[in-house]
Design a protein around this motif. Structure first.
Motif, PDB file in Angstrom:
ATOM      1  N   MET A 102      13.015  -1.903  -8.506  1.00  0.00           N
ATOM      2  CA  MET A 102      12.054  -0.659  -8.452  1.00  0.00           C
ATOM      3  C   MET A 102      12.397  -0.253  -9.594  1.00  0.00           C
ATOM      4  O   MET A 102      13.260   0.309  -9.493  1.00  0.00           O
ATOM      5  CB  MET A 102      12.540  -0.508  -7.104  1.00  0.00           C
ATOM      6  CG  MET A 102      11.071   1.110  -7.269  1.00  0.00           C
ATOM      7  SD  MET A 102      11.464   2.273  -5.436  1.00  0.00           S
ATOM      8  CE  MET A 102      12.441   1.535  -4.499  1.00  0.00           C
ATOM      9  N   THR A 114      -4.592   4.442 -11.364  1.00  0.00           N
ATOM     10  CA  THR A 114      -5.007   4.566  -9.826  1.00  0.00           C
ATOM     11  C   THR A 114      -6.895   4.051  -9.980  1.00  0.00           C
ATOM     12  O   THR A 114      -7.038   4.829 -11.654  1.00  0.00           O
ATOM     13  CB  THR A 114      -4.345   5.593  -9.020  1.00  0.00           C
ATOM     14  OG1 THR A 114      -5.066   6.315  -9.336  1.00  0.00           O
ATOM     15  CG2 THR A 114      -3.132   5.443  -9.015  1.00  0.00           C
ATOM     16  N   ILE A 148      -2.384   4.192  -3.227  1.00  0.00           N
ATOM     17  CA  ILE A 148      -1.301   3.871  -2.316  1.00  0.00           C
ATOM     18  C   ILE A 148      -0.996   3.676  -1.432  1.00  0.00           C
ATOM     19  O   ILE A 148      -1.081   4.739  -0.560  1.00  0.00           O
ATOM     20  CB  ILE A 148       0.514   4.807  -3.186  1.00  0.00           C
ATOM     21  CG1 ILE A 148      -0.149   5.200  -4.502  1.00  0.00           C
ATOM     22  CG2 ILE A 148       1.032   4.075  -2.700  1.00  0.00           C
ATOM     23  CD1 ILE A 148       0.434   5.941  -4.819  1.00  0.00           C
ATOM     24  N   ASP A 149      -0.227   2.396  -0.913  1.00  0.00           N
ATOM     25  CA  ASP A 149      -0.741   2.755   0.347  1.00  0.00           C
ATOM     26  C   ASP A 149       0.109   2.794   1.647  1.00  0.00           C
ATOM     27  O   ASP A 149       1.779   3.465   0.915  1.00  0.00           O
ATOM     28  CB  ASP A 149      -0.697   0.511   1.310  1.00  0.00           C
ATOM     29  CG  ASP A 149       0.356  -0.344   0.670  1.00  0.00           C
ATOM     30  OD1 ASP A 149       1.463   0.038   1.126  1.00  0.00           O
ATOM     31  OD2 ASP A 149      -0.545  -1.011  -0.289  1.00  0.00           O
ATOM     32  N   GLU A 186       3.097   1.238   3.496  1.00  0.00           N
ATOM     33  CA  GLU A 186       4.389   0.951   3.270  1.00  0.00           C
ATOM     34  C   GLU A 186       4.731   0.743   2.049  1.00  0.00           C
ATOM     35  O   GLU A 186       6.059   1.046   1.397  1.00  0.00           O
ATOM     36  CB  GLU A 186       3.783  -0.846   3.366  1.00  0.00           C
ATOM     37  CG  GLU A 186       5.228  -1.481   3.143  1.00  0.00           C
ATOM     38  CD  GLU A 186       5.019  -2.705   2.924  1.00  0.00           C
ATOM     39  OE1 GLU A 186       5.506  -3.207   3.215  1.00  0.00           O
ATOM     40  OE2 GLU A 186       3.838  -3.440   4.126  1.00  0.00           O
ATOM     41  N   THR A 187       4.634   0.580  -0.003  1.00  0.00           N
ATOM     42  CA  THR A 187       4.015   1.272  -0.392  1.00  0.00           C
ATOM     43  C   THR A 187       4.782   2.932  -0.782  1.00  0.00           C
ATOM     44  O   THR A 187       5.463   2.680  -1.135  1.00  0.00           O
ATOM     45  CB  THR A 187       3.228   1.159  -1.787  1.00  0.00           C
ATOM     46  OG1 THR A 187       2.625  -0.483  -1.905  1.00  0.00           O
ATOM     47  CG2 THR A 187       3.760   1.593  -3.074  1.00  0.00           C
ATOM     48  N   ALA A 188       3.989   3.362  -0.223  1.00  0.00           N
ATOM     49  CA  ALA A 188       4.570   5.116  -0.029  1.00  0.00           C
ATOM     50  C   ALA A 188       5.706   5.487   0.699  1.00  0.00           C
ATOM     51  O   ALA A 188       6.559   6.148   0.148  1.00  0.00           O
ATOM     52  CB  ALA A 188       3.463   5.696   0.607  1.00  0.00           C
ATOM     53  N   GLY A 221       8.482   3.559   0.794  1.00  0.00           N
ATOM     54  CA  GLY A 221       9.494   2.701   0.006  1.00  0.00           C
ATOM     55  C   GLY A 221      10.511   3.040  -1.382  1.00  0.00           C
ATOM     56  O   GLY A 221      11.443   2.905  -1.473  1.00  0.00           O
ATOM     57  N   SER A 222       8.767   4.664  -2.008  1.00  0.00           N
ATOM     58  CA  SER A 222       9.017   5.415  -2.308  1.00  0.00           C
ATOM     59  C   SER A 222       8.800   6.631  -2.805  1.00  0.00           C
ATOM     60  O   SER A 222       7.651   6.287  -2.624  1.00  0.00           O
ATOM     61  CB  SER A 222       9.757   4.430  -4.125  1.00  0.00           C
ATOM     62  OG  SER A 222      10.523   5.486  -5.158  1.00  0.00           O
ATOM     63  N   HIS A 257       6.706   8.901  -4.170  1.00  0.00           N
ATOM     64  CA  HIS A 257       4.971   8.810  -4.787  1.00  0.00           C
ATOM     65  C   HIS A 257       4.067   9.931  -4.927  1.00  0.00           C
ATOM     66  O   HIS A 257       4.753  10.668  -4.693  1.00  0.00           O
ATOM     67  CB  HIS A 257       4.269   7.926  -4.775  1.00  0.00           C
ATOM     68  CG  HIS A 257       4.676   5.829  -4.861  1.00  0.00           C
ATOM     69  ND1 HIS A 257       5.656   5.688  -4.146  1.00  0.00           N
ATOM     70  CD2 HIS A 257       3.931   5.277  -5.127  1.00  0.00           C
ATOM     71  CE1 HIS A 257       5.060   4.605  -3.628  1.00  0.00           C
ATOM     72  NE2 HIS A 257       4.747   3.933  -4.950  1.00  0.00           N
ATOM     73  N   VAL A 309       6.108   7.605  -9.489  1.00  0.00           N
ATOM     74  CA  VAL A 309       7.106   7.000  -8.439  1.00  0.00           C
ATOM     75  C   VAL A 309       8.210   7.113  -8.746  1.00  0.00           C
ATOM     76  O   VAL A 309       8.531   7.069  -9.839  1.00  0.00           O
ATOM     77  CB  VAL A 309       6.718   5.694  -8.475  1.00  0.00           C
ATOM     78  CG1 VAL A 309       7.175   4.575  -9.155  1.00  0.00           C
ATOM     79  CG2 VAL A 309       7.493   4.801  -6.912  1.00  0.00           C
TER      80      VAL A 309
END
Length: 166
Positions: free
Chosen positions: A1, A9, A72-73, A75-77, A79-80, A82, A92
């Motif tokens: 990452m 976006t 930013i979905d 699951e992505t959010a 992870g780290s 944002h 990010v």
């Protein structure tokens, strides 16, 4: 990452209710179910003191809408950390903290992370934290959280779970 990535976006016109004021300079996406994240957000909200410089968006809320937040979905959010800038640029990792603190007049806190040697070390430490934060805060793993969220969202098809229209 990569912790210092920023990307434009696709959708910059839709803003959620908590950030409809055009004065925000950064929209911080945070995990409202994370006790340490909440502690940081509470501190930052006090520093913002109602100025609206930072729009705080709880990704754990069932009505979280990626299309209103730089696509930013959840699951992505998860992870780290944002953030989204007013021009639609997504950020990010450590640069998010640096920018939020700069906006709130405390840029000196993260200024050291701009140095060539310190920056990559800070990114590495943050990436470790992001990878382990669920476990360190006593929460389920991401797959379990995603499954539970899906179940909650499916259960909320009745009027009792709908967010009231404004």
């Amino acid at each position: 990452m990569t912790s210092n990535a920023t990307t434009p976006t696709a959708n910059t016109s839709n803003l959620n209710a908590s950030s409809s004021d055009s004065s925000w300079q950064i929209k911080l996406l945070y995990d409202g179910a994370c006790p340490l994240c909440l502690r940081e957000v509470n501190f930052l909200q006090k520093r913002d003191a109602g100025q609206g410089l930072v729009a705080f968006v709880d990704i754990a809320a069932l009505d979280y809408a990626p299309e209103d937040n730089g696509n930013i979905d959840f699951e992505t959010a998860m992870g780290s950390i944002h953030a989204v800038l007013p021009d639609g640029t997504a950020m990010v990792g450590v640069p998010v903290f640096r920018k939020v603190y700069e906006v709130l007049g405390m840029g000196w806190v993260y200024a050291i992370t701009k140095l060539p040697i310190v920056g990559p070390i800070a990114d590495f430490i943050y990436d470790l934290w992001a990878d382990w934060r669920l476990k360190l805060t006593g929460r389920a793993d991401l797959a379990t959280i995603l499954a539970e969220r899906q179940q909650q969202m499916e259960a909320c098809t009745t009027d009792r779970c709908q967010v009231p229209a404004e």
